[in-house]
Write an enzyme that holds these catalytic residues in place. Structure first.
Site, PDB file in Angstrom:
ATOM      1  N   CYS A  42      40.432  38.965  44.930  1.00  0.00           N
ATOM      2  CA  CYS A  42      40.965  40.246  44.456  1.00  0.00           C
ATOM      3  C   CYS A  42      42.486  40.182  44.324  1.00  0.00           C
ATOM      4  O   CYS A  42      43.192  39.845  45.288  1.00  0.00           O
ATOM      5  CB  CYS A  42      40.575  41.378  45.396  1.00  0.00           C
ATOM      6  SG  CYS A  42      41.203  42.988  44.857  1.00  0.00           S
TER       7      CYS A  42
ATOM      8  N   HIS B 117      37.483  32.212  39.689  1.00  0.00           N
ATOM      9  CA  HIS B 117      38.161  32.912  38.595  1.00  0.00           C
ATOM     10  C   HIS B 117      39.336  32.028  38.203  1.00  0.00           C
ATOM     11  O   HIS B 117      40.231  31.767  39.024  1.00  0.00           O
ATOM     12  CB  HIS B 117      38.647  34.293  39.026  1.00  0.00           C
ATOM     13  CG  HIS B 117      39.298  35.046  37.907  1.00  0.00           C
ATOM     14  ND1 HIS B 117      38.664  36.043  37.211  1.00  0.00           N
ATOM     15  CD2 HIS B 117      40.514  34.906  37.327  1.00  0.00           C
ATOM     16  CE1 HIS B 117      39.468  36.496  36.258  1.00  0.00           C
ATOM     17  NE2 HIS B 117      40.603  35.817  36.317  1.00  0.00           N
TER      18      HIS B 117
ATOM     19  N   ASP C 247      37.515  35.313  31.189  1.00  0.00           N
ATOM     20  CA  ASP C 247      37.726  35.251  29.736  1.00  0.00           C
ATOM     21  C   ASP C 247      36.521  34.769  28.942  1.00  0.00           C
ATOM     22  O   ASP C 247      36.677  34.151  27.888  1.00  0.00           O
ATOM     23  CB  ASP C 247      38.934  34.372  29.404  1.00  0.00           C
ATOM     24  CG  ASP C 247      40.238  35.155  29.468  1.00  0.00           C
ATOM     25  OD1 ASP C 247      40.200  36.323  29.883  1.00  0.00           O
ATOM     26  OD2 ASP C 247      41.284  34.593  29.108  1.00  0.00           O
TER      27      ASP C 247
ATOM     28  N   GLY D 201      32.334  39.148  33.906  1.00  0.00           N
ATOM     29  CA  GLY D 201      32.904  40.397  34.376  1.00  0.00           C
ATOM     30  C   GLY D 201      33.167  41.350  33.227  1.00  0.00           C
ATOM     31  O   GLY D 201      32.259  41.959  32.671  1.00  0.00           O
TER      32      GLY D 201
END
Length: 325
Positions: free
Chosen positions: A98, A168, A201, A223
């Site tokens: 996060c 990520h 992406d 996501g």
């Protein structure tokens, strides 16, 4: 290949998890992060953030749900993970990705990537605390302000007992700024023996194909791309299987949008329900011109009855029909 729905705090709640998993193509999903500080959280926290636990730990169509925790205290995280398992959590996931400033300031999320030893300690403690049959997984970024420690962090997670790692492909400082560095996912996979998922992406089939080629991994987590294009997982699964890919039309999406609104009306305060609808609509504008038109109609609307009318919904009748279905 596994396709996972990402745990996006403040966006992918149980309502959107339900709607998106009904479209198909998603193998598993994750709760919004459950913040852990200094105590074992009560069952009411899970009823709010992970209500699927109380109906078999899956969405209405049977998509498995993982429970994600965020925090920095190994013992407290372990105690909470153990309790979540008694409620039926089939997998415990740990958030080290996060990028939110408020989260990082309270020593949670991506800021912990500065401390690989702590990552290892957290995963070890959680792994020891939960039953052996329940996997512990983790989500990370490539680092906080640089990528130099990405492999060390991934190794710390894997050595601690993480069964899978979602990466990520950006640092915390990079946030969501393009591009995602998929080539670093390949380097992480080379550094660990557990499966690595690529995240970041993937907005369409072309992105997925490039990500697959560059990262060298098969498993992915979607996501924002999946929220903006609700059938993206289904498209990717079809393409992977060599089947024809037929994109979801606006007409097909409209009933799902209406159902999302009906669920929001039932479960969220009238003060906040319109905002949740606009939030999703704003993301849909990336894929559907019709969403832009609808968003412009709704953007200043806060009256739920007026929104019902704009969506063509008779709310009370729709509730009765849904209850009898």
């Amino acid at each position: 290949m596994q396709i996972a729905l990402a745990p996006m705090e403040g966006l992918v709640d149980e309502i959107l998890r339900d709607v998106l998993t009904r479209v198909g193509g998603i193998d598993w999903c994750v709760t919004e992060f459950i913040r852990v500080t200094e105590r074992v959280l009560p069952a009411s926290t899970y009823q709010k953030l992970a209500p699927e636990l109380f109906s078999g730990a899956q969405t209405a169509v049977g998509t498995p749900l993982r429970v994600q925790f965020l925090g920095s205290d190994p013992s407290c995280l372990a105690d909470n993970a153990a309790y979540a398992c008694t409620l039926g959590a089939p997998v415990i996931d740990l958030n080290f990705g996060c990028p939110a400033k408020t989260v990082n300031k309270s020593r949670g999320g991506a800021v912990l990537l500065k401390e690989p030893e702590l990552l290892h300690a957290i995963v070890c403690e959680v792994r020891r605390a939960v039953p052996a049959a329940i996997p512990v997984t983790a989500k990370m970024r490539l680092g906080f302000d640089h990528k130099d420690d990405a492999m060390e962090c991934a190794q710390a997670l894997a050595d601690g007992g993480a069964a899978q790692i979602v990466v990520h492909a950006r640092t915390k400082v990079e946030g969501y700024k393009p591009p995602a560095h998929w080539e670093w996912v390949a380097r992480v996979q080379e550094a660990v023996k557990v499966p690595v998922f690529a995240n970041g992406d993937i907005w369409n089939l072309d992105d997925w194909q490039r990500c697959r080629e560059v990262s060298g991994v098969e498993d992915i987590m979607l996501g924002r791309g999946l929220v903006a294009r609700p059938d993206l997982a289904r498209q990717i699964a079809a393409a992977k299987a060599g089947q024809a890919v037929v994109a979801m039309s606006w007409a097909e999406l409209q009933p799902l949008l209406a159902d999302f609104w009906l669920q929001a009306r039932r479960k969220i305060s009238p003060r906040y329900a319109p905002g949740r609808l606009k939030q999703w609509l704003a993301m849909l504008t990336r894929s559907y011109p019709e969403a832009t038109e609808l968003f412009n109609l709704l953007r200043r609307e806060s009256d739920c009855l007026h929104i019902d009318a704009l969506l063509g919904i008779q709310f009370a009748e729709a509730q009765r029909q849904q209850a009898s279905a």
